[in-house]
Enzyme design. Structure first.
Site, mmCIF file in Angstrom:
data_model
loop_
_atom_site.group_PDB
_atom_site.id
_atom_site.type_symbol
_atom_site.label_atom_id
_atom_site.label_comp_id
_atom_site.label_asym_id
_atom_site.label_seq_id
_atom_site.Cartn_x
_atom_site.Cartn_y
_atom_site.Cartn_z
ATOM 1 N N HIS A 20 -5.344 14.357 -8.899
ATOM 2 C CA HIS A 20 -5.375 12.944 -9.288
ATOM 3 C C HIS A 20 -4.348 12.584 -10.355
ATOM 4 C CE1 HIS A 20 -8.776 11.638 -6.850
ATOM 5 N NE2 HIS A 20 -9.268 12.851 -7.044
ATOM 6 N N GLU A 59 -4.478 2.320 -4.542
ATOM 7 C CA GLU A 59 -3.026 2.364 -4.388
ATOM 8 C C GLU A 59 -2.513 1.100 -3.709
ATOM 9 O OE1 GLU A 59 -4.354 3.710 -0.358
ATOM 10 O OE2 GLU A 59 -5.151 3.879 -2.351
ATOM 11 N N ASP A 114 0.859 -1.177 0.000
ATOM 12 C CA ASP A 114 0.000 0.000 0.000
ATOM 13 C C ASP A 114 0.902 1.236 0.000
ATOM 14 O OD1 ASP A 114 -2.840 1.142 0.681
ATOM 15 O OD2 ASP A 114 -1.462 2.115 2.084
ATOM 16 N N ASP A 149 -1.835 9.565 -10.123
ATOM 17 C CA ASP A 149 -1.630 8.568 -11.180
ATOM 18 C C ASP A 149 -0.150 8.380 -11.490
ATOM 19 O OD1 ASP A 149 -4.357 8.206 -11.341
ATOM 20 O OD2 ASP A 149 -4.589 9.252 -13.266
ATOM 21 N N ASN A 197 -3.196 12.837 -3.604
ATOM 22 C CA ASN A 197 -4.335 13.217 -4.463
ATOM 23 C C ASN A 197 -4.955 14.539 -4.033
ATOM 24 O OD1 ASN A 197 -4.394 11.214 -6.410
ATOM 25 N ND2 ASN A 197 -5.762 9.884 -5.259
#
Length: 184
Positions: free
Chosen positions: A131, A161, A118, A135, A126
């Protein structure tokens, strides 16, 4: 026939279709003629075309089109099995591969290891940077993880994630070493 067409060159497939056909084709070509007195009349010329020529002319473009469809279908299947951002397997493809791995692991009496990964504080990335930045972090992290894994290992983007890694033929100590390398 599908497997034959998929794995054979076009010329072999066309040859098979050509040899398998056993009909003769007729081509009727109409001509409009003018007589000496000025009237028009129609004359039809019938031409017999050997079956192999008809098969060759008809089957060649059909086989090319069929092979193109097969190729595009294979590419579509590949795209549907992968996560667009990481290139890792999606959950559905992962579960299929995982089940196959479990079966082969049992048969070979070997072991596997699972690592759940994680990205820490991903929500903050974010929220603070957007975002698209998130990404980029996912993409970069995935590329770094991929460099540390073997070809036979399975990797799945499990959530936003979160990544699930299955290490084939791996004992607990080897799994710990791999997880440590990933965390660095």
């Amino acid at each position: 026939m599908h497997k034959f067409i998929q794995h054979k060159p076009v010329w072999q497939t066309v040859l098979l279709i050509t040899l398998a056909s056993s009909f003769l084709g007729f081509l009727i070509v109409p001509f409009i003629m003018k007589s000496p007195d000025g009237t028009f009349f129609q004359v039809s010329l019938a031409v017999v075309i050997p079956s192999f020529l008809i098969s060759l002319l008809v089957s060649t473009p059909v086989v090319y089109a069929y092979k193109k469809i097969i190729r595009e279908n294979d590419q579509l299947i590949q795209r549907l099995q992968k996560d667009y951002l990481t290139g890792f397997l999606n959950k559905h493809a992962f579960y299929e591969s995982y089940n196959q791995l479990i079966t082969s692991t049992k048969e070979a009496k070997t072991s596997i290891a699972l690592i759940m990964l994680d990205i820490d504080d991903f929500k903050k990335i974010n929220d603070n940077f957007g975002h698209s930045a998130g990404d980029e972090v996912i993409h970069y992290s995935a590329s770094q993880v991929q460099k540390l894994l073997r070809k036979e290992d399975l990797v799945c983007r499990f959530g936003g994630e979160e990544f699930l890694i299955v290490l084939a033929n791996t004992n607990l100590n080897q799994a710990k070493d791999c997880a440590t390398r990933i965390l660095k």
